[in-house]
Design a protein around this motif. Structure first.
Motif, short mmCIF file in Angstrom:
data_model
loop_
_atom_site.label_atom_id
_atom_site.label_comp_id
_atom_site.label_asym_id
_atom_site.label_seq_id
_atom_site.Cartn_x
_atom_site.Cartn_y
_atom_site.Cartn_z
N GLN A 88 137.65 -48.32 73.43
CA GLN A 88 138.86 -48.86 74.03
C GLN A 88 140.10 -48.50 73.20
N GLU B 247 143.08 -57.56 76.37
CA GLU B 247 142.66 -57.76 77.76
C GLU B 247 141.54 -56.80 78.17
N SER B 248 141.68 -55.53 77.86
CA SER B 248 140.69 -54.53 78.31
C SER B 248 139.34 -54.73 77.63
N LYS C 197 138.02 -57.59 76.61
CA LYS C 197 137.35 -58.74 77.25
C LYS C 197 136.66 -58.31 78.54
N LYS C 198 137.31 -57.45 79.32
CA LYS C 198 136.71 -56.95 80.56
C LYS C 198 135.46 -56.12 80.28
N GLU C 199 135.51 -55.30 79.22
CA GLU C 199 134.35 -54.49 78.86
C GLU C 199 133.21 -55.36 78.36
N ASP D 201 132.54 -58.35 79.40
CA ASP D 201 131.95 -58.95 80.60
C ASP D 201 131.04 -57.96 81.32
N LYS D 202 131.47 -56.69 81.41
CA LYS D 202 130.66 -55.67 82.08
C LYS D 202 129.34 -55.43 81.35
#
Length: 271
Positions: free
Chosen positions: A200, A247-248, A250-252, A254-255
């Protein structure tokens, strides 16, 4: 007796006329002189030589020049009124001592302004913090420095205070390091977490490749493992990088089913 009275009346009239003429000249001279002083100051500040000077010095010089010219106008007006130069100088000297005692803080701020311009711990446009105050340097005047906060508030700080306090300058260098701490569950795959953090960071458009991004375990907390991500970027991109990565990532997480744990306490019952 009549001649003496006439002479007295004539002298009073002459004195009055002379006084009225002088007062009229002063009332005309003061506003015009002060206006001309402003025009001259603007002309000087717009000159090519002055434009080459640092903005911080320009702001200081602007205040210094206008004050000096205003003093010249006032002194000239006093001389027109007929105040003798020697008396005027003596009066200024006496008043200067009294004013100096009353304005010790102001002179301290003036000296602080001179020191700021000489040593340049910060300049106009730099983001600084001093104590609990912080903001972008908007103006450095003779006595005060004005900071502009991100929400457009102006903070006025005496120069003397700034020169006698610790100042953090976040804009002194062209680059800054973004440090972000992420907490994950103890069952998380360490290598996977590091890969997500570094990927990231490397993919962000404002992140610098040199120095390289850094991601390692930095602490074992009560209910989580703490990873620290360090990324270098240009000063003006600091907040974009910090907020985008927060932010990015946290999304990764979750994935990839990487859990950011809540604070918890494990209770073991011994039978």
């Amino acid at each position: 007796m009549n001649n003496a009275l006439k002479e007295f009346i004539n002298s009073v009239i002459d004195f009055s006329v002379d006084a009225v003429i002088k007062l009229a000249i002063v009332f005309i001279l003061l506003p015009i002189g002060l206006k001309v002083a402003k025009i001259i100051t603007k002309k000087i500040m717009k000159s090519k030589g002055m434009q080459k000077i640092d903005k911080s010095v320009q702001s200081f010089m602007n205040n210094l020049i206008i004050i000096a010219l205003d003093v010249v106008v006032v002194v000239t007006a006093a001389l027109v009124l007929g105040i003798p130069a020697t008396s005027f100088v003596a009066l200024l000297g006496t008043a200067g001592v009294a004013i100096g005692l009353a304005l010790q803080g102001a002179f301290s701020n003036f000296a602080g302004g001179i020191m700021i311009l000489i040593f340049r711990p910060f300049k106009v446009g730099h983001y600084i913090e001093s104590g609990t105050l912080g903001g972008t340097v908007h103006d450095i005047s003779i006595f005060y420095t004005v900071l502009k906060t991100p929400d457009n508030k102006h903070i006025t700080i005496p120069n003397g205070t700034l020169m006698n306090a610790s100042v953090i300058n976040y804009s002194a260098e062209p680059t800054r390091r973004v440090d972000i701490v992420f907490t994950v569950h103890y069952d998380s795959d360490i290598e996977k977490v590091k890969k997500i953090l570094l990927d990231q960071a490397a993919s962000h458009k404002f992140a610098l490749n040199s120095p390289e991004p850094f991601a390692r375990i930095t602490n074992y907390s009560a209910s989580s493992i703490d990873f620290t991500l360090r990324v270098w970027c240009a000063c003006e991109n600091y907040w974009d990088v910090k907020l985008d990565l927060t932010e990015s990532i946290k999304k990764e997480f979750d994935k990839n089913n990487i859990v950011i744990p809540y604070q918890q306490i494990d209770v073991h019952i011994d039978k």
